[in-house]
Design a protein around this motif. Structure first.
Motif, PDB file in Angstrom:
ATOM      1  N   LEU A 174       0.832  -1.194   0.000  1.00  0.00           N
ATOM      2  CA  LEU A 174       0.000   0.000   0.000  1.00  0.00           C
ATOM      3  C   LEU A 174       0.874   1.255   0.000  1.00  0.00           C
ATOM      4  CD1 LEU A 174      -2.954   0.887  -0.013  1.00  0.00           C
ATOM      5  CD2 LEU A 174      -2.856   0.998   2.487  1.00  0.00           C
ATOM      6  N   ALA A 177       2.319   1.672  -3.472  1.00  0.00           N
ATOM      7  CA  ALA A 177       1.318   2.159  -4.429  1.00  0.00           C
ATOM      8  C   ALA A 177       1.107   3.658  -4.266  1.00  0.00           C
ATOM      9  CB  ALA A 177      -0.002   1.412  -4.227  1.00  0.00           C
ATOM     10  N   ARG A 220      -1.750  -0.886  -9.803  1.00  0.00           N
ATOM     11  CA  ARG A 220      -2.957  -1.692  -9.556  1.00  0.00           C
ATOM     12  C   ARG A 220      -2.589  -3.013  -8.887  1.00  0.00           C
ATOM     13  NH1 ARG A 220      -4.557   0.209 -14.992  1.00  0.00           N
ATOM     14  NH2 ARG A 220      -6.262   1.717 -14.754  1.00  0.00           N
ATOM     15  N   LEU A 223      -1.916  -2.319  -5.257  1.00  0.00           N
ATOM     16  CA  LEU A 223      -3.170  -2.116  -4.538  1.00  0.00           C
ATOM     17  C   LEU A 223      -3.888  -3.438  -4.290  1.00  0.00           C
ATOM     18  CD1 LEU A 223      -4.521   1.101  -6.342  1.00  0.00           C
ATOM     19  CD2 LEU A 223      -3.669   0.939  -3.978  1.00  0.00           C
ATOM     20  N   ARG A 227      -4.836  -5.172  -0.547  1.00  0.00           N
ATOM     21  CA  ARG A 227      -6.169  -5.599  -0.085  1.00  0.00           C
ATOM     22  C   ARG A 227      -6.120  -6.918   0.679  1.00  0.00           C
ATOM     23  NH1 ARG A 227      -7.854  -3.840  -5.205  1.00  0.00           N
ATOM     24  NH2 ARG A 227      -7.978  -5.975  -5.987  1.00  0.00           N
ATOM     25  N   HIS A 245      -7.087   3.225   0.622  1.00  0.00           N
ATOM     26  CA  HIS A 245      -6.887   2.427  -0.596  1.00  0.00           C
ATOM     27  C   HIS A 245      -7.829   2.885  -1.702  1.00  0.00           C
ATOM     28  CE1 HIS A 245      -8.146  -0.881  -3.231  1.00  0.00           C
ATOM     29  NE2 HIS A 245      -6.933  -1.377  -3.099  1.00  0.00           N
ATOM     30  N   ALA A 249      -7.207   4.400  -5.351  1.00  0.00           N
ATOM     31  CA  ALA A 249      -7.692   3.650  -6.506  1.00  0.00           C
ATOM     32  C   ALA A 249      -8.501   4.565  -7.429  1.00  0.00           C
ATOM     33  CB  ALA A 249      -8.538   2.464  -6.055  1.00  0.00           C
TER      34      ALA A 249
END
Length: 337
Positions: A174, A177, A220, A223, A227, A245, A249
């Motif tokens: 995370l 990203a 992506r 991310l 999750r 997040h 996104a």
């Protein structure tokens, strides 16, 4: 009975740190409001120190008239003060004091602060990166911040036991990203105003949709990995991380719709009304955990990126910019249950 002077000072320091997060990040601040008061304060204390250090190297010190040597001296002084506060539990710098209080409670130590300050120092000493130096930079500037927050989340009431490695991978992904998104949307400003080129071999003047698509594919994937750890957080932390997040996104989706040539000329943002909609959506999910989020993520097919300068591999992708396992020992980011 009189007021305990240290408690009063610590309370004031935490309020000072909260001002920093309110001033510099609406998205981060919005996500923090889904946490309980104590955890929200601890996460804000972490962010405040990170933000202050970032401002030292991102122009505030230079705007005050400091040259490169003086900027580095300020950063060194901030790191020394942070380490002293981690040991003593006190600092005359209120942001440092607030951070140290959180760090001492959560078990954050120099194993995480040292790589952070090393990356901040890199912003002063290095203007271009190789794949390996960029991986180290992203680890220190972003992934360790995720690991610091994870330390706080793991100490929360209701945090499930176990799943340490999945949580570590999730926190790091995370953070990575978030950093890559910021690199992408600040591509033009970083180059023109700060003289920094983060992506190896990429000339912003030649940036095209193929480059953009390769970067977005990597983001992506990060991310998606992020999750996988969310179901193993305490419910308030799960909602806050999920909101952070989803906000990024949404930014990725917006970046995908804008031609590459325009990205170097403008900084893309998610409108306030859209952020509010995302926040409401996350809150309405409540405690529901999707079973698919806990399943292992398989890397998505990589989009060929540009060929970095000096590379002999035309299929080099952003996915290669990972910190080697040997460079980040597991013992340095151990999470207490």
């Amino acid at each position: 009975m009189g007021i305990d002077p240290l408690s009063h000072y610590s309370e004031t320091a935490a309020r000072s740190a909260a001002v920093v997060i309110k001033s510099y990040s609406t998205s981060f601040g919005m996500a923090c409001w889904l946490l309980g008061a104590k955890t929200r304060r601890d996460i804000g204390n972490i962010y405040a120190l990170v933000r202050v250090a970032d401002e030292v190297v991102d122009g505030a010190a230079a705007a005050a008239g400091l040259d490169t040597v003086a900027v580095c001296a300020q950063l060194d002084a901030l790191e020394r003060e942070t380490e002293q506060a981690l040991s003593s539990g006190y600092s005359t710098n209120m942001v440092v004091h607030a951070f140290a209080g959180t760090a001492r409670r959560a078990g954050i130590d120099a194993a995480l602060t040292k790589p952070f300050f090393a990356s901040m120092r890199t912003d002063v000493s290095r203007s271009t990166h190789s794949p390996s130096t960029l991986a180290e930079y992203i680890y220190g500037s972003a992934e360790v911040v995720g690991l610091m927050c994870l330390k706080v989340f793991r100490a929360m009431e209701g945090a499930p036991a176990g799943h340490e490695q999945q949580l570590l991978d999730s926190a790091r992904s995370l953070g990575a990203a978030f950093q890559k998104v910021n690199f992408l949307r600040d591509l033009g400003a970083d180059s023109a105003e700060l003289g920094r080129l983060y992506f190896p071999g990429l000339d912003p003047a030649a940036f095209n949709d193929r480059h953009k698509d390769a970067l977005l594919a990597e983001i992506r994937h990060d991310l998606a990995v992020a999750r996988t750890g969310m179901p193993f957080l305490a419910p308030p932390a799960r909602r806050a991380v999920h909101l952070a997040h989803d906000l990024f996104a949404a930014l990725v989706t917006k970046l995908a719709r804008i031609p590459a040539a325009r990205l170097t000329q403008q900084r893309v943002r998610v409108p306030g009304w859209h952020k509010a909609f995302i926040a409401v959506r996350v809150c309405l999910r409540g405690h529901r955990v999707l079973s698919r989020e806990s399943s292992p993520v398989q890397p998505s097919p990589q989009v060929p990126a540009w060929t970095p300068s000096g590379s002999t591999n035309p299929e080099t992708t952003v996915s290669e910019l990972k910190v080697p396992e040997t460079s980040v020992p597991e013992t340095s980011v151990e999470v207490s249950s």
